[in-house]
Design an enzyme around this catalytic site. Structure first.
Site, PDB file in Angstrom:
ATOM      1  N   GLU A 122       0.801  -1.221   0.000  1.00  0.00           N
ATOM      2  CA  GLU A 122       0.000   0.000   0.000  1.00  0.00           C
ATOM      3  C   GLU A 122       0.838   1.277   0.000  1.00  0.00           C
ATOM      4  OE1 GLU A 122      -3.907  -1.884   2.273  1.00  0.00           O
ATOM      5  OE2 GLU A 122      -2.843  -0.214   3.193  1.00  0.00           O
TER       6      GLU A 122
ATOM      7  N   GLU B 264      -5.035  -8.858   1.283  1.00  0.00           N
ATOM      8  CA  GLU B 264      -5.671  -8.463   2.545  1.00  0.00           C
ATOM      9  C   GLU B 264      -7.171  -8.304   2.325  1.00  0.00           C
ATOM     10  OE1 GLU B 264      -4.230  -5.012   4.660  1.00  0.00           O
ATOM     11  OE2 GLU B 264      -2.134  -5.547   4.287  1.00  0.00           O
TER      12      GLU B 264
END
Length: 451
Positions: free
Chosen positions: A167, A357
C-alpha cells in the site's frame, strides 16, 4: 449453500506486518523505525499506545506458527522490518541477528507446509533514512533496492512469492500528506514526490530480483477502493473518476502502463503539486511484475463537492452494515474490483491476482474464554463468495489472505481496533482462536465454502 470449491493449489492464508506484531523494537541490533519515533510522539496514537511489545511475535513466533498450522493455513504473508536488517537503512553488512530471525521463521513455516509470502516494506522505514529526507529523497529508493537484494540472497532459495511494497498510497498520502501515519508530514507536493520514489523503489527492487535470478515471483500489493458515483449526474460521475484516479489508478497505471493517469496528473498539475518527470524512472517503475496483490476493505460512494479544493468531491456513506472502523461492508465491491483489475490490467499480461488483505474490525468480546465474532464470519464468508464468483467469471485469482492472523497494533488506532481471527489478550499475550478462526480453518481444510 452450494459448495464453493476453489482451484487446486489455491493459497489460503493470513497476513500480518512486522511493526504491528513483532515488538522487540530495540532488541538484537534493530534500529529505530519511523513508526517507533512516531508512536512515541505525544498526540499521534490513540491512548498513547505504541508497538514496543505489540503481540510479542519476535519471541512467540513458534507458538504463532503452531496456531497457523492448527488453522490449516497453507500460506502466511508477513513483512520484514527493514531496520531489523539495516539499523541505519543502509550499509555493507546486514544485521545477522535480524536475518537469522526471518530465516528461522521461513524454515519453521516450510516445516509446517505453510508457504511464506514476504513483503519487503510495510511502512517501517528506518528513522535514519527519514532523517535524511525519507521518501522525499531519491536515494532512499536505491537503499531499498540494496536491502531487497540482501533479502533475496538470504531467503530467495525458500521464498517463492515476494511483495515489494504494501500500500504505497498509504505510505505517501497518509504519511506525507495528511500526517495521520508516520512520519507525520503535511506536505501535498511532497506526498506526490514520496509516491514517485516509492514506485521507483519498487521498480529497482524488481530489477534487482531479476538480476539475482531467484526462482520465484515478485509483485506489489496496492490498496483499492472501487469508486461508485452517488448519482447519474455528470458532475458526480466525473468526481468518482477523479477519486478512482487518485486512489486506484495512480500507482497501478504507473506500474502496468508506464505512465501516471493523465486526467489526474492534469488535475494536480494545475494545483502546482507535481514535479518534473524523468522518463527513465517510468521505465524502471513499469518493469513487468509477476502478480498483483489486492487489498480490499470497502467501497467509496462519491459526489461532486466544489467546496473541496483537493479533488472537488466528497464521500457519501453507504447503506450497508459498518465495521468498528466505520467502513461499510460491501462484498460486491470485491467482485467488481477483481473483474476490473483482470480485464483492464492483468489479463493482457496474463498475470494473476492475489487478495493479499481482506478483513474487518469488530468490537470483539472475550466471554468465558471464547470470542463469538459472528459479524466477522459473515463478512469473510460473503467476500470469499465474491472471490469465487470472480474466478468463475474468468479472473485468475490464486490466493486469499485474511487480515489479520492476530489482533495487533492498528497504527494510529493503537490497540482499540481488532481485525484478527485470533484474539490477543495483550496483558498476558495469550492467543485465543475466535469463532471466525474456526470458520476459516474449515475453509482452508475444504479449499472453499461448504457450509
Amino acid at each position: 449453500m452450494t459448495k464453493r470449491i476453489f482451484p487446486s493449489g489455491f493459497l489460503w492464508g493470513t497476513a500480518t506486518a512486522a511493526y504491528q506484531i513483532e515488538g522487540a523494537y530495540n532488541e538484537d541490533g534493530k534500529g529505530e523505525s519511523i513508526w517507533d519515533r512516531f508512536s512515541h510522539t505525544p498526540g499521534t496514537i490513540s491512548q498513547f499506545q505504541n508497538g514496543d511489545i505489540a503481540c510479542d511475535h519476535y519471541h512467540r513466533w513458534q507458538e504463532d506458527i503452531e496456531l497457523m498450522a492448527g488453522l490449516h493455513l497453507n500460506a502466511y504473508r508477513f513483512s520484514v522490518a527493514w531496520p531489523r536488517i539495516f539499523p541505519d537503512g543502509r550499509g555493507n553488512v546486514p544485521n545477522e541477528k535480524g536475518l537469522a530471525f526471518y530465516n528461522r521463521l521461513v524454515d519453521a513455516l516450510l516445516a509446517k507446509h505453510i508457504q511464506p509470502v514476504v513483503t519487503l516494506y510495510h511502512w517501517d522505514l528506518p528513522q535514519a533514512l527519514e532523517d535524511q529526507g525519507g521518501w522525499l529523497n531519491p536515494d532512499t529508493s536505491h537503499y531499498f533496492a540494496d536491502y531487497a537484494q540482501v533479502m533475496f540472497k538470504s531467503l530467495g532459495d525458500r521464498v517463492a512469492l515476494w511483495i515489494t511494497l504494501n500500500e504505497p498510497w498509504v505510505s505517501a498520502f497518509v504519511g506525507y500528506q495528511n500526517g495521520i501515519h508516520a512520519p507525520g508530514k503535511r506536505d501535498a507536493k511532497g506526498s506526490f514526490i514520496a509516491a514517485h520514489h516509492l514506485l521507483l523503489a519498487h521498480g529497482l527492487a524488481v530489477r534487482s530480483y531479476r538480476e539475482s535470478q531467484t526462482c520465484g515471483r515478485i509483485g506489489i500489493t496496492l490498496n483499492f477502493t472501487p469508486m461508485y458515483p452517488a448519482s447519474n449526474k455528470t458532475e458526480d460521475q466525473a468526481a468518482a473518476i477523479r477519486n478512482d484516479g487518485y486512489v486506484n489508478r495512480w500507482f497501478l497505471d504507473a506500474i502496468v502502463r508506464g505512465q501516471y493517469p493523465q486526467d489526474v496528473w492534469d488535475w494536480f498539475m494545475k494545483k502546482g503539486w507535481l514535479f518534473s518527470l524523468n522518463p527513465e524512472d517510468m521505465k524502471i517503475i513499469s518493469l513487468p511484475i509477476d502478480f498483483l496483490g489486492v487489498n480490499y476493505y470497502t467501497r467509496g460512494i462519491i459526489a461532486a463537492d466544489p467546496n473541496n479544493p483537493f479533488l472537488g468531491a466528497k464521500s457519501i456513506l453507504g447503506s450497508g452494515k459498518r465495521s468498528a472502523m466505520g467502513w461499510e461492508m460491501y462484498p460486491l465491491g470485491l467482485y467488481d474490483l477483481l473483474l476490473r483489475l483482470w480485464k483492464e490490467y492483468m489479463a493482457p499480461m496474463q498475470k494473476p491476482l492475489y487478495v493479499t488483505e481482506n478483513g474487518v474490525a469488530v468490537d470483539d468480546n472475550l466471554k468465558k474464554g471464547k470470542v463469538h465474532d459472528t459479524k466477522r464470519i459473515q463478512y469473510l464468508q460473503a467476500h470469499i463468495e465474491q472471490v469465487f464468483k470472480a474466478i468463475q467469471a474468468g479472473v485468475n485469482v490464486r490466493g486469499y489472505f485474511v487480515w489479520s492472523l492476530l489482533d495487533n497494533f492498528e497504527w494510529a488506532q493503537g490497540y482499540s481496533k481488532r481485525f484478527g481471527i485470533v484474539y490477543t489478550d495483550y496483558p498476558t499475550q495469550k492467543r485465543i482462536i475466535k469463532s471466525s478462526g474456526y470458520f476459516y480453518k474449515q475453509v482452508c481444510e475444504e479449499n472453499g465454502l461448504v457450509q
